[in-house]
Design an enzyme around this catalytic site. Structure first.
Site, PDB file in Angstrom:
ATOM      1  N   CYS A  78       0.800  -1.271  -0.022  1.00  0.00           N
ATOM      2  CA  CYS A  78      -0.049  -0.046  -0.128  1.00  0.00           C
ATOM      3  C   CYS A  78       0.729   1.093  -0.023  1.00  0.00           C
ATOM      4  CB  CYS A  78      -0.905   0.218   1.038  1.00  0.00           C
ATOM      5  SG  CYS A  78      -2.001  -1.521   1.398  1.00  0.00           S
ATOM      6  N   CYS A 127     -12.701   0.237   9.040  1.00  0.00           N
ATOM      7  CA  CYS A 127     -12.188  -0.181   7.770  1.00  0.00           C
ATOM      8  C   CYS A 127     -12.179   0.510   6.375  1.00  0.00           C
ATOM      9  CB  CYS A 127     -12.486  -1.599   7.408  1.00  0.00           C
ATOM     10  SG  CYS A 127     -12.520  -2.935   8.858  1.00  0.00           S
ATOM     11  N   SER A 128     -11.107   0.914   5.724  1.00  0.00           N
ATOM     12  CA  SER A 128     -11.484   1.476   4.357  1.00  0.00           C
ATOM     13  C   SER A 128     -11.805   0.500   3.638  1.00  0.00           C
ATOM     14  CB  SER A 128      -9.878   1.672   3.968  1.00  0.00           C
ATOM     15  OG  SER A 128      -9.067   0.733   3.982  1.00  0.00           O
ATOM     16  N   LYS A 151     -10.197   5.952   4.714  1.00  0.00           N
ATOM     17  CA  LYS A 151     -11.602   5.459   5.204  1.00  0.00           C
ATOM     18  C   LYS A 151     -12.607   5.833   4.285  1.00  0.00           C
ATOM     19  CE  LYS A 151     -14.293   3.971   7.886  1.00  0.00           C
ATOM     20  NZ  LYS A 151     -15.349   3.627   6.807  1.00  0.00           N
ATOM     21  N   HIS A 207      -9.794   3.439  -1.200  1.00  0.00           N
ATOM     22  CA  HIS A 207      -8.224   3.172  -1.244  1.00  0.00           C
ATOM     23  C   HIS A 207      -7.835   1.940  -2.428  1.00  0.00           C
ATOM     24  CE1 HIS A 207      -4.512   1.611   0.578  1.00  0.00           C
ATOM     25  NE2 HIS A 207      -4.866   0.712   1.441  1.00  0.00           N
TER      26      HIS A 207
END
Lengths: 375, 375
Positions: free
Chosen positions: B81, B203-204, B320, B324
């Site tokens: 990431c 969570c994203s 978020k 992402h």
């Protein structure tokens, strides 16, 4: 700023038991030791790896840090089969930035645990979406190039076979090669068709393996000097290429490397070039200026590219016989050329090798990195 | 050598119809136009992309060349990431080498066409082989970090919820965000558990999208100045980390960036940090020096990181709520900070923003890139 390769490491290529991490670590530790350094001396690291689809592993920078048990600035680089050469280029830029003094470059791929049909699909990911959707495979794309070369230049299956027999003969003297198997032109011609006119023995294998080099700007270092490096990416779609029997990326990357080095094709004593298929070696021989355009087939058949010939190509055995663990290949080429220029290649040594070249391509030759070294 | 970001481009993030190539090209052309340049002005390109397993496409350098209809020196960079921030770092090194003047950096990921279970497996490829084999998932790894933070520092689920509600509130004012949905702390706390103590709204999401920037050493260019950049890779195995509530890579990368910039945390007016999970924003807030170690939860709950607070974090909505798309994320952070420093963010503008920071992490925080910019 002078840059020198001061250490090399290379696992055996082939069907191996070691994991991806084992292979990477093994080549890295060998290269660091060969340079007379310790892990703490490395300022920055580049990792070449083609596809995470083979073993499901990404994030190799953190895996390398874990394996070496130290924090490090590491970066993974990918441009299909040109990943290794490109990782070396990125290390060169990092050193030229002045922010680091000593770089590690490692290439690794673990392919043989994957079912062959899956490997074919994964490798096709280096082609264009249109080609993938149409069901193209790399043997098929290179077969088109071979057919175009045959039609435009009169190249023959027998001439391609000369590339395969030469590289297998060379690999007999490379203990790290995937294959140690002497083959005759008749063996090549009689091997089963993969994508006509390419037959099984025109194709490089799927292999596991890793290779690593240490390159430094330390003015006190003793090593093989980088003279020039060139890189180019062109259309990923082979069908957009005006001449299917050409590789413009290789010509451009080669010109950039020759210009930076202040050298010409005549100055090259030995080269490792990207023979993923026999036709690829033929086309690169032309694009790099070792022979005239269209003459690559007859040049190979004449023995000019064999050991003792005018410009020995792939003394290591090349991708064809040394093996082709994709991410490792471009780094492996540099390892061989460095060893040739050190004069430590034993019975596969090219006599009086003073200047060497590596040519690493990606996909159907839509990306390329060429590097030139001298003693 | 001063480096300036002179152009930015950014697709919408979300569940999108466009292909990987479409998204990449769209962000790139927008950034080039925003810089007042043409495709021919780009000297070198870096592409951030996490995994070829999502759409089966590797070799993005050649795909970019094809899309832009020109030969280019392009390189794909990956560190999970953190790929986007790392691609930007490689562009910085390329410019600092003196071999190029103007670089393109683009990050892209196309994730939403993949079945969720497959995506979870692919994302797990950013963890260690041991963690993958043990069935670890990233929600599970970050849940361990949250639990460790709770135990060591008294951080609570309510404090994590404050991160989520803030970032969703910010994304309401970002038309490119994946979610435009106001959520309450109660919504977060009542959302279904994913890996306790993390719930769905901690969570994203999985997103599609691309972001691009142009960075140049042209002394005549008008743009947002790069002040510092730092990078670090540490152990890929979370269980080797002495304190599971910490991210040493972020601390090290941050120190390197602050030192290069000659700045301290107090100088930062706005930051985009890597809130793949709410606990990640809390830990990075500490590692970057915006609050004391262990105080990240109460700092968020106090409103200090909200718009109008002491150090607004993730005005874009963050991972978020903005979304992402892994390879795009680090570049998207730079796009947002550049826009904030240009003062063009409309109703999500941080007042008098003069210095901004981006923090992009990979895996469970085992790699990190921090960059600092000023007007």
């Amino acid at each position: 700023m002078d840059l020198r390769v001061t250490g090399v490491g290379h696992t055996r290529f082939g069907v191996l038991d070691q994991t991806l991490g084992d292979l990477m670590e093994s080549a890295v530790r060998e290269a660091i030791a060969d340079a007379g350094l310790t892990v703490a001396d490395i300022d920055v690291a580049y990792i070449a790896n083609f596809s995470d689809s083979f073993v499901g592993q990404c994030h190799l920078p953190a895996l390398l840090s874990d394996r070496l048990d130290r924090e490090i600035e590491a970066t993974r680089v990918e441009s299909a089969c040109a990943s290794g050469g490109l990782a070396f280029k990125e290390a060169v830029l990092a050193l030229k930035s002045g922010m680091y003094r000593t770089a590690l470059v490692v290439g690794v791929e673990k392919m043989t645990q994957t079912a062959p049909a899956d490997s074919t699909r994964i490798l096709a990911g280096a082609a264009s979406p249109q080609e993938i959707e149409a069901g193209a495979t790399f043997p098929g794309l290179f077969a088109l190039m071979a057919r175009a070369h045959f039609e435009a230049h009169g190249t023959s299956e027998e001439q391609l076979a000369a590339v395969a027999t030469k590289n297998h003969a060379n690999a007999l003297r490379n203990p790290l090669a995937h294959f140690q198997k002497d083959i005759s032109a008749q063996d090549v011609l009689a091997s089963r068709p993969v994508a006509s006119p390419l037959k099984l023995l025109d194709c490089s294998p799927l292999s596991d393996g890793a290779a690593a080099v240490i390159v430094t700007s330390d003015p006190g270092a003793d090593g093989i000097m980088l003279r020039g490096i060139g890189h180019a990416s062109t259309d990923i779609r082979l069908y957009r290429r005006p001449d299917l029997a050409s590789m413009p990326s290789v010509e451009i990357a080669g010109q950039r490397a020759y210009e930076m080095a202040g050298l010409s094709p005549d100055d090259i004593d030995v080269a490792e070039i990207h023979d993923c298929f026999t036709i690829a070696e033929v086309i690169q021989t032309e694009e790099l200026g070792f022979c005239a355009r269209g003459a690559g087939g007859s040049f190979a058949a004449s023995g000019a590219t064999s050991m003792g010939g005018r410009i020995p190509l792939n003394p290591s055995g090349g991708l064809k016989a040394k093996g082709h663990p994709v991410g490792a290949t471009g780094v492996s080429q540099i390892v061989e050329v460095v060893k040739q220029l050190r004069g430590v290649c034993g019975d596969r040594q090219v006599k009086d090798a003073g200047v060497g070249l590596c040519c690493n391509i990606g996909g159907s030759g839509s990306s390329a990195v060429v590097s030139i070294f001298s003693r």
